[in-house]
Design a protein around this motif. Structure first.
Motif, mmCIF file in Angstrom:
data_model
loop_
_atom_site.group_PDB
_atom_site.id
_atom_site.type_symbol
_atom_site.label_atom_id
_atom_site.label_comp_id
_atom_site.label_asym_id
_atom_site.label_seq_id
_atom_site.Cartn_x
_atom_site.Cartn_y
_atom_site.Cartn_z
ATOM 1 N N ALA A 64 5.387 3.348 -6.164
ATOM 2 C CA ALA A 64 4.077 3.134 -6.623
ATOM 3 C C ALA A 64 3.120 3.712 -5.701
ATOM 4 O O ALA A 64 3.363 4.411 -4.842
ATOM 5 C CB ALA A 64 3.774 1.503 -6.601
ATOM 6 N N ALA A 65 1.845 3.606 -6.220
ATOM 7 C CA ALA A 65 0.721 4.192 -5.615
ATOM 8 C C ALA A 65 0.724 3.442 -4.125
ATOM 9 O O ALA A 65 1.024 2.509 -3.949
ATOM 10 C CB ALA A 65 -0.409 3.985 -6.314
ATOM 11 N N ALA A 67 -1.859 2.333 -2.492
ATOM 12 C CA ALA A 67 -2.622 1.087 -2.504
ATOM 13 C C ALA A 67 -1.591 -0.099 -3.046
ATOM 14 O O ALA A 67 -1.897 -1.081 -2.401
ATOM 15 C CB ALA A 67 -3.956 1.238 -3.158
ATOM 16 N N ALA A 68 -0.894 0.068 -4.069
ATOM 17 C CA ALA A 68 -0.213 -0.781 -4.474
ATOM 18 C C ALA A 68 1.129 -1.285 -3.331
ATOM 19 O O ALA A 68 1.388 -2.429 -3.312
ATOM 20 C CB ALA A 68 0.763 -0.684 -5.745
ATOM 21 N N VAL A 69 1.521 -0.029 -2.754
ATOM 22 C CA VAL A 69 2.560 -0.269 -1.593
ATOM 23 C C VAL A 69 2.013 -1.166 -0.768
ATOM 24 O O VAL A 69 2.728 -2.113 -0.079
ATOM 25 C CB VAL A 69 3.231 0.995 -1.185
ATOM 26 C CG1 VAL A 69 4.119 0.750 0.177
ATOM 27 C CG2 VAL A 69 3.882 1.603 -2.445
ATOM 28 N N GLN A 71 -0.397 -3.324 -0.926
ATOM 29 C CA GLN A 71 -0.653 -4.585 -1.369
ATOM 30 C C GLN A 71 0.707 -5.227 -1.386
ATOM 31 O O GLN A 71 0.770 -6.637 -0.983
ATOM 32 C CB GLN A 71 -1.196 -4.747 -2.737
ATOM 33 C CG GLN A 71 -1.801 -6.127 -3.142
ATOM 34 C CD GLN A 71 -2.467 -6.806 -2.304
ATOM 35 O OE1 GLN A 71 -3.653 -6.188 -1.796
ATOM 36 N NE2 GLN A 71 -2.274 -8.082 -1.699
ATOM 37 N N ALA A 72 1.671 -4.871 -1.713
ATOM 38 C CA ALA A 72 2.999 -5.252 -1.642
ATOM 39 C C ALA A 72 3.380 -5.827 -0.286
ATOM 40 O O ALA A 72 4.015 -6.971 -0.296
ATOM 41 C CB ALA A 72 3.894 -4.322 -2.469
ATOM 42 N N ASN A 75 1.849 -8.843 0.471
ATOM 43 C CA ASN A 75 2.303 -10.199 -0.405
ATOM 44 C C ASN A 75 3.597 -10.778 0.263
ATOM 45 O O ASN A 75 4.425 -11.578 -0.347
ATOM 46 C CB ASN A 75 2.754 -9.601 -1.962
ATOM 47 C CG ASN A 75 1.253 -9.425 -2.745
ATOM 48 O OD1 ASN A 75 0.402 -9.983 -2.103
ATOM 49 N ND2 ASN A 75 1.354 -8.618 -3.685
#
Length: 140
Positions: A64-65, A67-69, A71-72, A75
């Motif tokens: 993923a991008a 930013a998504a990484v 955020q992951a 999480n």
């Protein structure tokens, strides 16, 4: 095991943790203890910057991008973002002793020193700097 300080994950530690890769027993034990004591695993905002650089340079395959990484990572159970401050950024340029010039590593070191954190890392330069007594670090 005696109570340790709160932990600050280096970018490599966060990546390996998220991938379920092998972690050194001492780091795994410290992270388990932090979880049992409901203490967060801190992730510096500089890690977001490093993820972007890794993606741009093609040094890390990401599903993923960046930013998504990032955020992951946030999480993951017990992981908490660690903000940067002007003081930490300034202190990163004034570290004592001999430390290499990687700005992200210097910011991680300054963050750990300012907040009494232990860095979880595989970065040999950070671990060597810790051996000099300027910061605490655990190999992962």
């Amino acid at each position: 095991m005696a109570k340790t300080s709160d932990l600050l994950l280096d970018t490599c530690a966060a990546i390996w943790m998220a991938q379920g890769a092998f972690l050194e027993p001492v780091a795994l034990e410290a992270m388990t203890q932090a979880s049992e004591e409901r203490r967060p695993l801190r992730l510096s905002l500089i890690t977001a910057w490093e993820l972007g650089l890794l993606a741009k340079r093609g040094k890390a395959a990401m599903a993923a991008a960046p930013a998504a990484v990032f955020q992951a990572f946030l999480n993951l159970p017990g992981v908490q973002a660690q903000p940067l401050t002007a003081e930490i950024l300034i202190d990163s340029s004034l570290l004592p002793g001999q430390v290499h010039g990687d700005p992200a590593d210097r910011i991680l070191i300054a963050t750990a020193r300012a907040l009494d954190l232990t860095i979880v890392t595989r970065d040999r330069s950070i671990l060597t700097y810790a051996e000099s007594g300027y910061v605490r670090a655990l190999p992962c």
